[in-house]
Scaffold this motif. Structure first.
Motif, PDB file in Angstrom:
ATOM      1  N   TYR A  84     -16.727  77.583  51.538  1.00  0.00           N
ATOM      2  CA  TYR A  84     -16.891  77.711  50.091  1.00  0.00           C
ATOM      3  C   TYR A  84     -15.782  76.961  49.373  1.00  0.00           C
ATOM      4  O   TYR A  84     -14.632  76.934  49.830  1.00  0.00           O
ATOM      5  CB  TYR A  84     -16.859  79.191  49.683  1.00  0.00           C
ATOM      6  CG  TYR A  84     -17.996  79.997  50.225  1.00  0.00           C
ATOM      7  CD1 TYR A  84     -19.132  80.234  49.462  1.00  0.00           C
ATOM      8  CD2 TYR A  84     -17.938  80.524  51.517  1.00  0.00           C
ATOM      9  CE1 TYR A  84     -20.202  80.981  49.973  1.00  0.00           C
ATOM     10  CE2 TYR A  84     -18.993  81.267  52.040  1.00  0.00           C
ATOM     11  CZ  TYR A  84     -20.117  81.488  51.256  1.00  0.00           C
ATOM     12  OH  TYR A  84     -21.162  82.219  51.765  1.00  0.00           O
ATOM     13  N   ASN A  85     -16.139  76.400  48.242  1.00  0.00           N
ATOM     14  CA  ASN A  85     -15.238  75.617  47.404  1.00  0.00           C
ATOM     15  C   ASN A  85     -15.099  76.358  46.074  1.00  0.00           C
ATOM     16  O   ASN A  85     -16.072  76.480  45.325  1.00  0.00           O
ATOM     17  CB  ASN A  85     -15.875  74.230  47.199  1.00  0.00           C
ATOM     18  CG  ASN A  85     -14.912  73.201  46.689  1.00  0.00           C
ATOM     19  OD1 ASN A  85     -13.703  73.367  46.762  1.00  0.00           O
ATOM     20  ND2 ASN A  85     -15.456  72.118  46.153  1.00  0.00           N
ATOM     21  N   ALA A  86     -13.928  76.908  45.781  1.00  0.00           N
ATOM     22  CA  ALA A  86     -13.790  77.772  44.607  1.00  0.00           C
ATOM     23  C   ALA A  86     -12.460  77.543  43.898  1.00  0.00           C
ATOM     24  O   ALA A  86     -11.482  77.106  44.499  1.00  0.00           O
ATOM     25  CB  ALA A  86     -13.903  79.243  45.013  1.00  0.00           C
ATOM     26  N   ILE A  87     -12.449  77.872  42.607  1.00  0.00           N
ATOM     27  CA  ILE A  87     -11.220  77.878  41.809  1.00  0.00           C
ATOM     28  C   ILE A  87     -10.918  79.317  41.424  1.00  0.00           C
ATOM     29  O   ILE A  87     -11.775  80.018  40.877  1.00  0.00           O
ATOM     30  CB  ILE A  87     -11.358  77.027  40.533  1.00  0.00           C
ATOM     31  CG1 ILE A  87     -11.544  75.547  40.883  1.00  0.00           C
ATOM     32  CG2 ILE A  87     -10.132  77.197  39.631  1.00  0.00           C
ATOM     33  CD1 ILE A  87     -11.821  74.666  39.675  1.00  0.00           C
ATOM     34  N   GLY A  88      -9.712  79.770  41.727  1.00  0.00           N
ATOM     35  CA  GLY A  88      -9.253  81.072  41.276  1.00  0.00           C
ATOM     36  C   GLY A  88      -8.400  80.911  40.031  1.00  0.00           C
ATOM     37  O   GLY A  88      -7.595  79.978  39.943  1.00  0.00           O
ATOM     38  N   VAL A  89      -8.590  81.805  39.063  1.00  0.00           N
ATOM     39  CA  VAL A  89      -7.881  81.729  37.781  1.00  0.00           C
ATOM     40  C   VAL A  89      -7.220  83.075  37.515  1.00  0.00           C
ATOM     41  O   VAL A  89      -7.876  84.112  37.534  1.00  0.00           O
ATOM     42  CB  VAL A  89      -8.846  81.388  36.629  1.00  0.00           C
ATOM     43  CG1 VAL A  89      -8.075  81.179  35.326  1.00  0.00           C
ATOM     44  CG2 VAL A  89      -9.692  80.163  36.963  1.00  0.00           C
ATOM     45  N   MET A  90      -5.919  83.041  37.260  1.00  0.00           N
ATOM     46  CA  MET A  90      -5.166  84.288  37.086  1.00  0.00           C
ATOM     47  C   MET A  90      -4.206  84.183  35.911  1.00  0.00           C
ATOM     48  O   MET A  90      -3.471  83.202  35.779  1.00  0.00           O
ATOM     49  CB  MET A  90      -4.371  84.582  38.373  1.00  0.00           C
ATOM     50  CG  MET A  90      -3.509  85.823  38.307  1.00  0.00           C
ATOM     51  SD  MET A  90      -4.518  87.317  38.217  1.00  0.00           S
ATOM     52  CE  MET A  90      -3.301  88.540  37.738  1.00  0.00           C
ATOM     53  N   SER A  91      -4.207  85.202  35.058  1.00  0.00           N
ATOM     54  CA  SER A  91      -3.204  85.327  33.997  1.00  0.00           C
ATOM     55  C   SER A  91      -2.499  86.658  34.187  1.00  0.00           C
ATOM     56  O   SER A  91      -3.147  87.711  34.169  1.00  0.00           O
ATOM     57  CB  SER A  91      -3.857  85.288  32.619  1.00  0.00           C
ATOM     58  OG  SER A  91      -2.916  85.620  31.612  1.00  0.00           O
ATOM     59  N   GLY A  92      -1.178  86.614  34.417  1.00  0.00           N
ATOM     60  CA  GLY A  92      -0.434  87.837  34.672  1.00  0.00           C
ATOM     61  C   GLY A  92       0.093  88.485  33.412  1.00  0.00           C
ATOM     62  O   GLY A  92       0.111  87.882  32.333  1.00  0.00           O
ATOM     63  N   THR A  93       0.555  89.725  33.547  1.00  0.00           N
ATOM     64  CA  THR A  93       1.055  90.482  32.400  1.00  0.00           C
ATOM     65  C   THR A  93       2.335  89.888  31.811  1.00  0.00           C
ATOM     66  O   THR A  93       2.661  90.142  30.655  1.00  0.00           O
ATOM     67  CB  THR A  93       1.333  91.935  32.808  1.00  0.00           C
ATOM     68  OG1 THR A  93       2.108  91.933  34.010  1.00  0.00           O
ATOM     69  CG2 THR A  93       0.040  92.684  33.055  1.00  0.00           C
ATOM     70  N   SER A  94       3.062  89.091  32.603  1.00  0.00           N
ATOM     71  CA  SER A  94       4.325  88.536  32.104  1.00  0.00           C
ATOM     72  C   SER A  94       4.128  87.309  31.220  1.00  0.00           C
ATOM     73  O   SER A  94       5.094  86.760  30.697  1.00  0.00           O
ATOM     74  CB  SER A  94       5.255  88.192  33.272  1.00  0.00           C
ATOM     75  OG  SER A  94       4.604  87.365  34.210  1.00  0.00           O
ATOM     76  N   LEU A  95       2.854  86.867  31.053  1.00  0.00           N
ATOM     77  CA  LEU A  95       2.514  85.759  30.156  1.00  0.00           C
ATOM     78  C   LEU A  95       3.209  84.451  30.532  1.00  0.00           C
ATOM     79  O   LEU A  95       3.517  83.632  29.673  1.00  0.00           O
ATOM     80  CB  LEU A  95       2.834  86.116  28.690  1.00  0.00           C
ATOM     81  CG  LEU A  95       1.948  87.186  28.053  1.00  0.00           C
ATOM     82  CD1 LEU A  95       2.455  87.565  26.669  1.00  0.00           C
ATOM     83  CD2 LEU A  95       0.507  86.701  27.962  1.00  0.00           C
ATOM     84  N   ASP A  96       3.438  84.234  31.829  1.00  0.00           N
ATOM     85  CA  ASP A  96       4.024  82.974  32.285  1.00  0.00           C
ATOM     86  C   ASP A  96       3.072  81.815  32.049  1.00  0.00           C
ATOM     87  O   ASP A  96       3.494  80.676  31.900  1.00  0.00           O
ATOM     88  CB  ASP A  96       4.345  83.045  33.788  1.00  0.00           C
ATOM     89  CG  ASP A  96       5.429  84.064  34.091  1.00  0.00           C
ATOM     90  OD1 ASP A  96       6.226  84.354  33.188  1.00  0.00           O
ATOM     91  OD2 ASP A  96       5.466  84.577  35.221  1.00  0.00           O
ATOM     92  N   GLY A  97       1.777  82.083  32.049  1.00  0.00           N
ATOM     93  CA  GLY A  97       0.776  81.038  31.869  1.00  0.00           C
ATOM     94  C   GLY A  97      -0.460  81.356  32.687  1.00  0.00           C
ATOM     95  O   GLY A  97      -0.612  82.448  33.231  1.00  0.00           O
TER      96      GLY A  97
END
Length: 357
Positions: free
Chosen positions: A6-19
């Motif tokens: 499988y070919n996938a992109i994971g996207v994450m935004s953490g609580t510390s708002l680093d980006g």
């Protein structure tokens, strides 16, 4: 026949708002799962979006709905730029965590914005998202979700420890995966260092200059959360109700607040490692770059902590959300009862297909 790659992109935004962390990876299933990171990067938030997200918990319903719409569109723009920059084709899915506004599982509530179905249209890709809500509806904590990926992708380690906004751990205990939030990490450190004009305390230099405040440290270590047994998880609301009042009223300088917070985090993490007889660990998350914090954890556990793979330090959570999305596409378990306390193991998340223009 079930597909093997499988070919996938994971996207994450953490609580510390680093980006926003984006990780494009290939996942393969033979006897066991394996992965290959093809491209990954962190996209810093615009000042406007960072400001809006930082105050989102206080918004009224109509304002929050507008932010949800705007943030979904913002995510779509950034994901499209990432896809174009790296000439990515033949994606099976984009798997997005969204950004947590509030998380109160004891009340059956959790909200991650940026999970609107319109995101699939913006990026013209199959979207897997909203991973936490189903678990909370099934009586679980909705967190942590990463341990499934730890179990399948990083089984060579005794434990996986993430130093993000909060510190959380995942490890195998007997025949079950156990995971939980341990204590605060980057979130309160970043909160207090802002008053000194910095986004974060690089390397923990400012904390190292402070004086450890023993009464404050003792008060932090007495917080009721540390008496609870897993599964358990933390959110921004807990910091605002339980932690920040202690720090705001202690009457000491910011460097000493940072110093005391670092010691508190180191003690709670080391206690967890020692109680569970854990030593061979994978350390990830932005807090790994805080060399003073790592040194204090090492001082308490009695050995030097080694960090090697910087791609995993920065992008492990985004990588694993890509993997959780793949498991959802296969209708396989990606959320463990032993970790979240839900009524059963299940396959969590929503799948949205794009409208073809």
């Amino acid at each position: 026949m079930t597909r093997k790659t499988y070919n996938a992109i994971g996207v994450m935004s953490g609580t510390s708002l680093d980006g926003i962390d984006l990780c494009w990876a290939e996942f393969s299933k033979k006897e066991a799962w394996s992965f290959r990171i093809l491209a990954a990067e962190t996209l810093l938030y615009s000042e406007d979006m960072k400001a809006r997200l930082s105050t989102s918990i206080a918004l009224k319903a109509d304002q929050l709905n507008q932010l949800n719409y705007d943030y979904t569109k913002y995510l779509g723009f950034e994901i499209n730029n990432f896809i174009q920059k790296h000439s990515i084709i033949n994606l099976d899915a984009v798997c997005s965590h969204g950004h947590t506004v509030f998380h109160q599982p004891e009340k059956g509530l959790t909200l991650q914005i940026g999970n609107l179905p319109q995101l699939a249209d913006y990026i013209q890709q199959t979207l897997v998202c909203d991973f936490r809500a189903q678990d909370v509806a099934m009586g679980g904590q909705g967190a942590p979700l990463v341990p499934v990926g730890d179990a399948f992708l990083f089984s060579e380690y005794d434990f996986c420890l993430n130093l993000g906004g909060f510190a959380n751990i995942s490890f195998q205990k007997q025949h079950h995966r156990l995971a939980f939030d341990i204590c605060p990490a980057n979130l309160p450190l970043n909160h207090y260092v802002k008053s000194l004009g910095f986004a974060y305390d690089e390397g923990g230099v400012l904390a190292a200059q402070g004086t450890l405040n023993e009464p404050l440290l003792a008060a932090l270590n007495r917080l009721d959360f540390y008496k609870k047994q897993p599964p358990k998880s933390l959110g921004l609301e807990w910091l605002k109700c339980e932690v920040y009042p202690l720090l705001d009223q202690c009457g000491i300088d910011i460097n000493s607040i940072l110093r005391t917070l670092v010691e508190h985090t180191a003690i709670q993490i080391s206690d967890t490692l020692k109680q569970n007889k854990l030593s061979n660990g994978l350390y990830t998350g932005g807090g790994v770059l805080n060399t003073f914090l790592l040194a204090r954890i090492g001082a308490h556990v009695g050995y030097k902590i080694q960090v090697s793979n910087l791609d995993l330090v920065h992008y492990k959570e985004a990588l694993i959300f890509g993997f959780l999305g793949v498991l959802k596409l296969r209708n396989e378990v990606n959320c463990l009862q032993s970790v979240t306390g839900a009524s059963k193991d299940h396959s969590s998340g929503e799948i949205y297909l794009p409208t073809k223009y």
